[in-house]
Design an enzyme around this catalytic site. Structure first.
Site, PDB file in Angstrom:
ATOM      1  N   ASP A  62     104.890  63.392  46.882  1.00 31.10           N
ATOM      2  CA  ASP A  62     104.790  64.022  45.563  1.00 31.10           C
ATOM      3  C   ASP A  62     106.094  64.757  45.280  1.00 31.10           C
ATOM      4  OD1 ASP A  62     103.966  65.049  43.171  1.00 31.10           O
ATOM      5  OD2 ASP A  62     102.379  66.323  43.979  1.00 31.10           O
ATOM      6  N   ALA A  83     111.791  66.123  47.628  1.00 32.24           N
ATOM      7  CA  ALA A  83     112.803  67.155  47.546  1.00 32.24           C
ATOM      8  C   ALA A  83     113.176  67.483  46.096  1.00 32.24           C
ATOM      9  CB  ALA A  83     114.061  66.733  48.320  1.00 32.24           C
ATOM     10  N   ASN A 108     113.380  53.116  52.415  1.00 27.35           N
ATOM     11  CA  ASN A 108     113.686  53.640  51.087  1.00 27.35           C
ATOM     12  C   ASN A 108     115.123  54.135  51.039  1.00 27.35           C
ATOM     13  OD1 ASN A 108     114.043  56.764  50.465  1.00 27.35           O
ATOM     14  ND2 ASN A 108     112.745  56.612  52.295  1.00 27.35           N
ATOM     15  N   ARG A 109     115.699  54.045  49.846  1.00 25.25           N
ATOM     16  CA  ARG A 109     117.022  54.614  49.603  1.00 25.25           C
ATOM     17  C   ARG A 109     117.011  55.292  48.218  1.00 25.25           C
ATOM     18  NH1 ARG A 109     120.600  51.947  46.566  1.00 25.25           N
ATOM     19  NH2 ARG A 109     119.972  49.986  45.613  1.00 25.25           N
ATOM     20  N   PHE A 110     116.018  56.157  48.028  1.00 25.64           N
ATOM     21  CA  PHE A 110     115.823  56.799  46.732  1.00 25.64           C
ATOM     22  C   PHE A 110     117.012  57.668  46.307  1.00 25.64           C
ATOM     23  CE2 PHE A 110     111.185  56.136  47.476  1.00 25.64           C
ATOM     24  CZ  PHE A 110     110.941  55.426  46.316  1.00 25.64           C
ATOM     25  N   PHE A 112     117.189  61.299  46.540  1.00 23.00           N
ATOM     26  CA  PHE A 112     116.773  62.565  45.916  1.00 23.00           C
ATOM     27  C   PHE A 112     116.518  62.417  44.419  1.00 23.00           C
ATOM     28  CE2 PHE A 112     118.848  65.709  49.172  1.00 23.00           C
ATOM     29  CZ  PHE A 112     117.817  65.442  50.063  1.00 23.00           C
ATOM     30  N   SER A 170     118.484  63.461  55.044  1.00 22.36           N
ATOM     31  CA  SER A 170     118.240  62.227  54.304  1.00 22.36           C
ATOM     32  C   SER A 170     119.454  61.319  54.434  1.00 22.36           C
ATOM     33  CB  SER A 170     117.981  62.524  52.825  1.00 22.36           C
ATOM     34  OG  SER A 170     117.988  61.320  52.082  1.00 22.36           O
ATOM     35  N   ASN A 172     120.165  58.962  52.407  1.00 25.65           N
ATOM     36  CA  ASN A 172     120.365  58.289  51.122  1.00 25.65           C
ATOM     37  C   ASN A 172     121.263  59.032  50.142  1.00 25.65           C
ATOM     38  OD1 ASN A 172     118.612  56.216  51.966  1.00 25.65           O
ATOM     39  ND2 ASN A 172     116.857  57.509  51.478  1.00 25.65           N
ATOM     40  N   THR A 173     121.791  60.178  50.554  1.00 20.12           N
ATOM     41  CA  THR A 173     122.810  60.887  49.770  1.00 20.12           C
ATOM     42  C   THR A 173     124.081  60.908  50.597  1.00 20.12           C
ATOM     43  OG1 THR A 173     121.179  62.271  48.643  1.00 20.12           O
ATOM     44  CG2 THR A 173     123.432  63.080  48.699  1.00 20.12           C
ATOM     45  N   LYS A 208     114.928  70.313  58.565  1.00 21.62           N
ATOM     46  CA  LYS A 208     114.530  68.933  58.847  1.00 21.62           C
ATOM     47  C   LYS A 208     115.735  68.147  59.323  1.00 21.62           C
ATOM     48  CE  LYS A 208     111.637  65.207  57.031  1.00 21.62           C
ATOM     49  NZ  LYS A 208     110.735  64.825  55.933  1.00 21.62           N
ATOM     50  N   ASN A 237     113.375  63.088  60.131  1.00 17.07           N
ATOM     51  CA  ASN A 237     113.457  62.303  58.901  1.00 17.07           C
ATOM     52  C   ASN A 237     113.482  60.811  59.255  1.00 17.07           C
ATOM     53  OD1 ASN A 237     113.965  61.630  56.121  1.00 17.07           O
ATOM     54  ND2 ASN A 237     115.077  63.551  55.884  1.00 17.07           N
ATOM     55  N   TYR A 308     103.136  60.322  56.066  1.00 16.37           N
ATOM     56  CA  TYR A 308     103.330  59.798  54.719  1.00 16.37           C
ATOM     57  C   TYR A 308     103.205  58.273  54.734  1.00 16.37           C
ATOM     58  CZ  TYR A 308     105.883  58.519  50.380  1.00 16.37           C
ATOM     59  OH  TYR A 308     106.261  57.972  49.186  1.00 16.37           O
TER      60      TYR A 308
END
Length: 350
Positions: A62, A83, A108-110, A112, A170, A172-173, A208, A237, A308
């Site tokens: 969420d 996040a 995943n490579r969202f 943030f 993460s 992905n950033t 984390k 993570n 998750y």
């Protein structure tokens, strides 16, 4: 039955769209909400927070705190949203989420993607009383001072939180994980703790970390964590490794989560437990998909766990199932509480 039908339908559509639909279904009351799951054995303390059970929801499910009231009644002992970054951002371009059903995993490579701290904080301010709710703090990818972004989000949202998590892990950033280095991490945490100490109500701050750390890097992080004044570590993570996959690799970019991460993340958890020697509570994340795996994390050194990815394949009811199963395992082995079991199986992972 409704949950099984919904899961089967979601598996046939784009995973990111399915995730959005699952949140909508949750808000509409179409998901199982068993309410509190607890027992004298399951009740525990995490960095001063009283938990009904040690099974938490990990950040990412969420992101924008849109279904907090419902998630608080889903059987978890605590939940983490986000996040959140200071300014809204779209994240990376799609496709950016892949299911790997054969491996009970996801990539995943969202990057943030979120609506920003403003709307997220507004929703958190309206949440009902109940189980502890925390926020995963992030940094905008184009920020001139990323370390400052974490403190900015905490200052804004802190009055409406029960805990906060500094997410420097993460994948992905770009270059975010560089903040896990000793000097950079010490400076970042000092700023966050200074901000936390200005809040009217003191809340725990967790760190984390990534699973892809060398033994030396892990030892340094433990040292910094113990010196910084933070209240606990979340391990871990997602991973950049693709080790253990039986499915074709859909993307070389992004973080792998789910069942293949269990052993790697649990080994990191056990090493952290050894480094910190009980001075900091640890939260075990990565591949938790059953009561037995949650119990393994606790026996490896975790005070609580989060999940998750496993819910993608098993549904939201998994949280309550794991809590009930964990209660039975504690009773089977003669533990009167979660705290008695912490670290009792750590040597297996060292």
């Amino acid at each position: 039955m409704i949950e099984r039908v919904g899961l089967a339908a979601f598996q046939k559509i784009d995973p990111e769209k399915a995730h959005g639909l699952s949140l909508r279904a949750l808000r509409m009351g179409l998901a199982p909400l068993p309410g509190p799951i607890t027992s004298p054995r399951l009740k525990t303390d995490l960095a001063g927070m009283s938990l009904l059970n040690p099974v938490g929801l990990a950040a990412g499910f969420d992101k924008n705190a849109e279904a907090v009231p419902q998630l608080m009644r889903a059987g978890f002992g605590f939940i983490e949203v986000g996040a959140a970054t200071p300014r809204p951002q779209e994240g990376n371009l799609p496709p950016r989420l892949w299911r790997l059903p054969a491996d009970r995993a996801a990539i995943n490579r969202f990057g943030f993607n979120n609506q920003g701290m403003g709307p997220i904080t507004e929703r958190l301010a309206k949440r009902p009383e109940g189980i502890p709710v925390g926020l995963n703090l992030g940094a905008n990818k184009d920020a001139a001072d990323r370390a400052k972004d974490f403190a900015t989000v905490l200052a804004h949202a802190g009055p409406h939180l029960d805990f906060a998590t500094v997410n420097v892990s993460s994948p992905n950033t770009e270059k975010l994980r560089d903040l896990q280095g000793k000097a950079a991490l010490s400076a970042l945490l000092a700023g966050v703790i200074e901000t936390r100490d200005t809040l009217a109500r003191r809340i725990p701050v967790f760190l984390k970390i990534a699973p892809d750390l060398s033994a030396e890097e892990l030892a340094e992080i433990a040292e910094v964590a113990l010196e910084s004044g933070i209240d606990g570590i979340i391990a871990t993570n997602t991973t950049l490794s693709r080790e253990g996959l039986t499915s074709p690799n859909p993307s070389d970019q992004g973080g792998l989560s789910g069942a293949p991460l269990f052993e790697k993340s649990t080994r990191v958890l056990a090493q952290l437990s050894q480094h910190t020697a009980g001075a900091l509570p640890l939260i075990g994340v990565g591949g938790v998909g059953s009561a037995e795996q949650a119990y393994e994390k606790i026996r490896a050194g975790a005070s609580a766990v989060q999940l998750y990815t496993a819910m993608v394949f098993a549904g939201l009811s998994l949280a309550a199932d794991i809590a009930r199963g964990l209660d039975a395992l504690l009773e089977r082995d003669g533990f009167a509480s979660v705290s008695e079991a912490i670290g009792t199986g750590r040597d297996k992972w060292l």
